[in-house]
Each structure stands twice: as C-alpha cells, then as structure tokens.
Design a protein around this motif. Sequence first.
Motif, PDB file in Angstrom:
ATOM      1  N   GLN A  29      -2.592  -6.238  13.443  1.00  0.00           N
ATOM      2  CA  GLN A  29      -3.095  -4.800  13.180  1.00  0.00           C
ATOM      3  C   GLN A  29      -3.399  -4.760  11.682  1.00  0.00           C
ATOM      4  O   GLN A  29      -4.476  -4.025  11.464  1.00  0.00           O
ATOM      5  N   GLU A  30      -2.598  -5.307  11.017  1.00  0.00           N
ATOM      6  CA  GLU A  30      -3.054  -5.198   9.558  1.00  0.00           C
ATOM      7  C   GLU A  30      -4.165  -5.971   9.183  1.00  0.00           C
ATOM      8  O   GLU A  30      -5.000  -5.484   8.442  1.00  0.00           O
ATOM      9  N   ALA A  40      -7.107  -3.773  10.286  1.00  0.00           N
ATOM     10  CA  ALA A  40      -7.256  -2.814   9.180  1.00  0.00           C
ATOM     11  C   ALA A  40      -8.051  -3.174   8.250  1.00  0.00           C
ATOM     12  O   ALA A  40      -8.876  -2.303   7.497  1.00  0.00           O
ATOM     13  N   GLN A  41      -7.771  -4.371   7.822  1.00  0.00           N
ATOM     14  CA  GLN A  41      -8.552  -4.864   6.528  1.00  0.00           C
ATOM     15  C   GLN A  41     -10.200  -5.013   6.917  1.00  0.00           C
ATOM     16  O   GLN A  41     -10.848  -4.925   6.036  1.00  0.00           O
ATOM     17  N   LYS A  50     -11.274  -3.006   9.103  1.00  0.00           N
ATOM     18  CA  LYS A  50     -11.894  -1.637   9.382  1.00  0.00           C
ATOM     19  C   LYS A  50     -11.948  -1.380  10.825  1.00  0.00           C
ATOM     20  O   LYS A  50     -13.068  -0.579  11.052  1.00  0.00           O
ATOM     21  N   ASP A  64      -9.211  -0.782  12.536  1.00  0.00           N
ATOM     22  CA  ASP A  64      -7.882  -0.065  12.863  1.00  0.00           C
ATOM     23  C   ASP A  64      -7.206   0.620  11.635  1.00  0.00           C
ATOM     24  O   ASP A  64      -8.006   0.200  10.552  1.00  0.00           O
ATOM     25  N   GLY A  65      -6.637   1.641  11.816  1.00  0.00           N
ATOM     26  CA  GLY A  65      -6.093   2.430  10.807  1.00  0.00           C
ATOM     27  C   GLY A  65      -6.862   3.401  10.230  1.00  0.00           C
ATOM     28  O   GLY A  65      -7.938   3.816  10.859  1.00  0.00           O
ATOM     29  N   LYS A  66      -6.359   4.176   9.363  1.00  0.00           N
ATOM     30  CA  LYS A  66      -7.186   5.381   8.635  1.00  0.00           C
ATOM     31  C   LYS A  66      -8.413   5.186   8.148  1.00  0.00           C
ATOM     32  O   LYS A  66      -9.358   6.004   7.809  1.00  0.00           O
ATOM     33  N   ASP A  67      -8.597   3.867   7.555  1.00  0.00           N
ATOM     34  CA  ASP A  67     -10.087   3.527   6.851  1.00  0.00           C
ATOM     35  C   ASP A  67     -10.969   2.830   7.829  1.00  0.00           C
ATOM     36  O   ASP A  67     -11.862   2.215   7.424  1.00  0.00           O
ATOM     37  N   ARG A  68     -10.769   3.188   9.408  1.00  0.00           N
ATOM     38  CA  ARG A  68     -11.645   2.576   9.989  1.00  0.00           C
ATOM     39  C   ARG A  68     -13.112   3.059   9.881  1.00  0.00           C
ATOM     40  O   ARG A  68     -13.440   3.925   9.416  1.00  0.00           O
TER      41      ARG A  68
END
Length: 433
Positions: free
Chosen positions: A334-335, A338-339, A341, A343-347
């Motif tokens: 998941q990390e 996210a990088q 983009k 996953d996470g709030k910065d998708r």
Amino acid sequence: MWRTTGREVIAASTSSSFSLLHYRSITCAVSRLAPHPPDLVKWVRREGGFVHQAVTIAHVPPHGLGLVAAHEIPRGSDLIGLPPHIPLKFDSGSSSALASLVQRVPEELWAMRLGLRLLQERVKTGSFWWPYISNLPETYSVPIFFQGEDIKNLQYAPLLHQVNKRCRFLLDFEKEVKDAIANLKPGDHPFGGQDVDASSLGWAMSAVSSRAFRLHGDKFSEGILNDIPMMLPLIDMCNHSFDPNAKIIQDQDAENSQMIVKVVAEKDIKRNDSLELNYGCLSNDLFLLDYGFVITANPYDCVELRYDGALLDAASMAAGLSSPSFSSPAPWQQEILAQLKFDGKDRDLKLVSEHLLCWHPGCFLDGNPSVETGGECTKVTLGGPELVDGRFLAALRVLHANDAEIVLQHDLGTLQSLSDEAPFGIAIEVATL
C-alpha cells in the motif's frame, strides 16, 4: 444577417447519420459557407502571399478538397508563404466586448477564444478575411454534432466525457454570451447585432480546433516568443500524415523583418500528390474530437482504463489466473501504491463520464438536455509509444511480489520501465504481463 445561421449549421449537420467507419478529413465538408466562394489561391497572392505555381486546390478522394501538386516539386521548395497580416488570430485590439467574452473561456478550450474572433469576422460586412471564411466548411463532422445513436456507438467513457464537457460548455456559454451582449449599443455589439447560439459557437470552435496552428507570436519584453493559435488560410487545407511531405516554418523577411509563415517541401513531391503536414503525435481521441477522423494504425493511440483492485480480482478469476488479492494489498505494498498515486489521500483522481449530452436540434428547442456524469477514479493507459502506463506496470509488479525486502531495493523509476531485464525475476514478470 448571418451568411449561414448557426441553427442552419446544426440542422444540416444532424440530418444524416455519421459513422466512425468513414474517414473524414478536416477539408471534407458537405458544402462551403458560400455557394461560389472566391479563389483562395488568387486571394493569397493578391494580398502579398506566395503560392508555388504547382500548388492547386483539388478534390482528394476520400478526404474532400485539399492541396495537390500539379507537377513535380523538388525537396526544399517553398510551397506557401503568408505575410503577417493574412493569418487570423485574436489580437489585443479587438473590441472590449469581445475581449470580455474571451476572458470567460477556459484556457483548455482555446479554440473557442479564437472562434469568437472568427464569428465576428464572419458577420462583418466587407471583412478582410471573407474570401477565406467563405471557403470554410458549412458543417463539421466532429462528435459534438453527432446524433444520439452515433454518440452511443462511441462506447468509450474518456471520449464521451470530453464530448459531454464541450457540449455543456457551449450550452452554458450561449447563455453567458446572450446576457453579455443583450443591452449593448449597436456600435459596441461584437457580432453586428446578430444572435449567437450554441450551434454557431460550436461551428466556430470546430472550425478553429480543426484548422488552427499554434505558432510564435510577438516577443515578450524578455525577448521570449509567445505561442498563439492562428488560422492559416490555404495552409490549413493540407491533410495529415505521420510521414508528411511538407512542414510549417516561420521565417523572417530579409527586407522588412516581418515574420512569414511558410510551408516547405520536406521531400520530392510527385505530380498529383497531396500536400501533407503532421498535425501532431495525437491519439485517436483527439483526432476525432478536433478533426473528425480517426487513424487506423495510429502509433500514438492509447486507451484509458480505470484502476480498481476489485475489478482486477474479478478479471483474474475470469481468466483463471492465480493472482494476488489486488483489492487487499499488504501494508508495505500500500505504501508503494500510494507513492504511485494509486492509493491514499494523494490518489491521482480524474473525472470519468459514462453518459453524455445528446446534442441535436431537439435538445436546443426543448432547452432541457439530459446530462449524467460518472464519478472520479484513477486512470491508467495502455498503448501508444510507451505501450503501458509505467505506474500501472510498477503497481502490478509490486502486487505480484511477496518479498518486501527485494522490492524495496529497487527505485520506482526501474519498476516503471518496460525494459529487457525483469526486476523481480521471470516468473513475476510473466504474471505481471
């Protein structure tokens, strides 16, 4: 009055069904604005421009009118030259009312900005550009003029979203224009007192998007040239090719230091060959939206897909593949997602529309078009020069890997590259592909 009303334009454009099976060039049209327009070659020459003696306007099946070589032309020859007063562009000297309308148009719809100037010149009695404008197509076969059934047949959400966006803009902008010019004095009216509706605005935007070029304009105070869109009479009758026989250059006149727009032969041009320019390394989406045609073997075409873990899980099951759980990645995976983009709030979210406005006379007459839009999602691309979106490739490699230590030894740039070397070994690479 309008030489051809906007309402007549859209009625003509929707009187027959359009199909993606037909290749349509920007120079292809049912008819031109004037039944017997002036000779464009003679007009360019009369106004101080240059046209090679072998360059003629002719019917080029199946594209319609285009430029053809009447006899052989050697490589390096000047084909067309336009002095600075012939191109049609938006200038700071335009009326304040027109300038105000232009400022309401978002930058991404730059074709409408220049389209407003085109409409102004189209209605102006004795316009310098009337010999050019009268030669423009009366209708355009771009998707905003498609009938409802033909729009449904596009069946591609990203393209439908763009069509919907343009149609919605035109309907909204019609109201803005009407409100802005409703109480103007006759001398201040940017369109000579004539009514402007969504269909006439659509005609103007389509004329510009299918014919204009972005070229160097004036220099800024720092000496940097700014790029501005402009319509190039006669030059815009060249058809498209990824392997063109001509190119556009801007050259400074030795006598008066004025910038001249030229078309120069890049190859030896044979008799009866069409003059061709490269409109750009564009996808078929953009070719269809702006020019009204698609290219069968387009090396720059790609498709956009929604990245969704649940859909990937379902696809794996349907294909009978033994794949990881895409919808439930491990925390370390998941990390990395996210990088990338995913996953996470910065998708990286994009709006995707799954339905669009059906633009035909009935919509305007009823005044109540139906529009539905889809939600936001993360998009990936397949196809084009890169073959696969690097972020998507990296995500699948990471999700197929089960050793965090090995994965973290590689940087994201390596994981996004479709190189000969498989970063996590052949088995994972095969599963990823």
